[in-house]
Design an enzyme around this catalytic site. Structure first.
Site, short mmCIF file in Angstrom:
data_model
loop_
_atom_site.label_atom_id
_atom_site.label_comp_id
_atom_site.label_asym_id
_atom_site.label_seq_id
_atom_site.Cartn_x
_atom_site.Cartn_y
_atom_site.Cartn_z
NE ARG A 1 2.60 -10.73 -6.14
CZ ARG A 1 2.13 -11.10 -4.95
NH1 ARG A 1 1.14 -10.44 -4.40
NH2 ARG A 1 2.64 -12.13 -4.31
NE ARG B 1 5.87 -8.81 -6.31
CZ ARG B 1 5.23 -8.83 -5.13
NH1 ARG B 1 4.53 -7.77 -4.74
NH2 ARG B 1 5.32 -9.89 -4.36
CB ALA C 1 -3.59 -10.33 -1.80
CD GLU D 1 -4.87 -0.29 -8.10
OE1 GLU D 1 -5.77 0.09 -8.89
OE2 GLU D 1 -4.22 -1.34 -8.29
N PRO E 1 -4.67 -6.28 3.74
CG PRO E 1 -5.29 -8.07 2.41
CD PRO E 1 -5.62 -6.63 2.70
CG ASN E 2 -0.87 -10.54 4.42
OD1 ASN E 2 -0.95 -11.17 5.47
ND2 ASN E 2 -1.46 -10.94 3.31
CG HIS F 1 -0.17 -1.85 -5.88
ND1 HIS F 1 -0.89 -2.67 -5.06
CD2 HIS F 1 -1.00 -1.45 -6.87
CE1 HIS F 1 -2.11 -2.79 -5.53
NE2 HIS F 1 -2.22 -2.06 -6.62
CB ILE F 2 5.12 -1.08 -1.49
CG1 ILE F 2 4.29 -0.38 -0.38
CG2 ILE F 2 6.62 -1.00 -1.20
CD1 ILE F 2 4.29 -1.13 0.95
CB SER F 3 6.10 -4.42 -5.17
OG SER F 3 4.78 -4.93 -5.27
CG HIS G 1 -3.92 -8.82 -7.19
ND1 HIS G 1 -3.51 -7.82 -8.04
CD2 HIS G 1 -3.00 -8.83 -6.17
CE1 HIS G 1 -2.40 -7.26 -7.56
NE2 HIS G 1 -2.07 -7.86 -6.44
CE1 TYR H 1 4.82 -5.85 -1.37
CE2 TYR H 1 5.49 -7.81 -0.15
CZ TYR H 1 4.72 -7.21 -1.12
OH TYR H 1 3.82 -7.97 -1.85
CG ASN I 1 -0.83 -1.29 -0.51
OD1 ASN I 1 -1.33 -2.24 -1.14
ND2 ASN I 1 0.45 -1.25 -0.21
CG ASP J 1 -19.49 -3.99 -6.86
OD1 ASP J 1 -19.12 -3.61 -7.98
OD2 ASP J 1 -20.10 -5.07 -6.67
NE ARG K 1 3.53 -9.27 2.51
CZ ARG K 1 2.57 -8.70 1.80
NH1 ARG K 1 2.18 -7.47 2.07
NH2 ARG K 1 2.00 -9.36 0.82
C1 DQA Z 1 1.05 -4.83 -2.75
C2 DQA Z 1 1.13 -5.77 -3.96
C3 DQA Z 1 0.12 -6.89 -3.85
O1 DQA Z 1 0.21 -7.75 -4.98
C4 DQA Z 1 0.41 -7.73 -2.60
O2 DQA Z 1 -0.56 -8.73 -2.46
C5 DQA Z 1 0.52 -6.89 -1.37
C6 DQA Z 1 1.21 -5.60 -1.45
C7 DQA Z 1 2.17 -3.77 -2.78
O3 DQA Z 1 2.08 -2.83 -1.98
O4 DQA Z 1 3.12 -3.86 -3.56
O5 DQA Z 1 0.09 -7.30 -0.30
O6 DQA Z 1 -0.19 -4.16 -2.77
#
Ligand code: DQA
Length: 151
Positions: free
Chosen positions: A120, A116, A86, A107, A14-15, A109-111, A89, A27, A83, A96, A22
C-alpha cells in the site's frame, strides 16, 4: 448576485461501498452514506454543491475523471476528492486519466497507507494529485474539501 456555486466531485473506488462493515478497526464504523453526509456538510460550509459517487469498476471511474476534466474546463467544477481504494496501488490507467483530463484532484485515504502493508506504500495517483490526505479517518474527506476551498 451570488455566482452559481461550483461543484466538488467526491469519487470512491472499489470496496468503499462496504464501509461500516468492512474492517472497522481500520476504516471505522461510518458507512458510505455517513461519508456522503460529512461531504455534504463540508460543501455547504464552502458554498459548493456535492457530486458523490462510488464504483467498483475501474473503467467507470476513468469515465467520471474525464467528465470531471470537461466540467472543470467549463468552470463548473472546483476539484475532485478521490479515494481510489486498491486501484491507487495498481492503476496506471487512472494515473493517465487524471493527467489527461488535467483535473485538480486530491488523493484521499481513510487509513494511513504508509503505516500498513508495503504493497500500500506505492501510489500511482500521487504524482498526478495536487496533494494527499491519509490517516485521518473519514474526517479526511472534509479536510480535502476545505483544501479545495482554500486554493
Ligand atoms: C484505502 C486504502 C487502500 O489501500 C485500500 O485498498 C482501500 C481503502 C483507504 O481509504 O484507506 O480500499 O484507500
Amino acid at each position: 448576485m451570488t455566482p452559481h456555486p461550483k461543484s466538488v466531485l467526491v469519487l470512491n473506488g472499489p470496496n468503499l461501498n462496504l464501509l461500516g462493515s468492512r474492517e472497522p478497526a481500520v476504516y471505522g464504523e461510518q458507512t458510505l452514506a455517513g461519508v456522503e453526509t460529512i461531504c455534504r456538510d463540508a460543501c455547504l460550509a464552502h458554498n459548493f454543491t456535492l457530486d458523490f459517487r462510488q464504483s467498483n469498476h475501474e473503467g467507470l471511474l476513468i469515465d467520471w475523471i474525464h467528465e470531471a476534466g470537461a466540467k472543470q474546463a467549463a468552470g463548473a467544477l472546483a476539484g475532485v476528492v478521490f479515494n481510489a481504494g486498491a486501484y491507487t496501488h495498481t492503476s496506471i490507467a487512472l494515473h493517465d486519466a487524471i493527467k489527461g483530463a488535467a483535473v485538480h484532484l486530491i488523493e484521499l485515504h481513510i487509513s494511513n497507507v504508509h503505516a500498513r502493508e508495503p504493497f500500500r506504500h506505492h501510489s500511482w495517483l500521487s504524482p498526478v494529485a495536487q496533494g494527499v490526505i491519509a490517516g485521518f479517518g473519514v474526517k479526511g474527506y472534509a479536510l480535502a474539501i476545505t483544501a479545495i476551498a482554500t486554493q
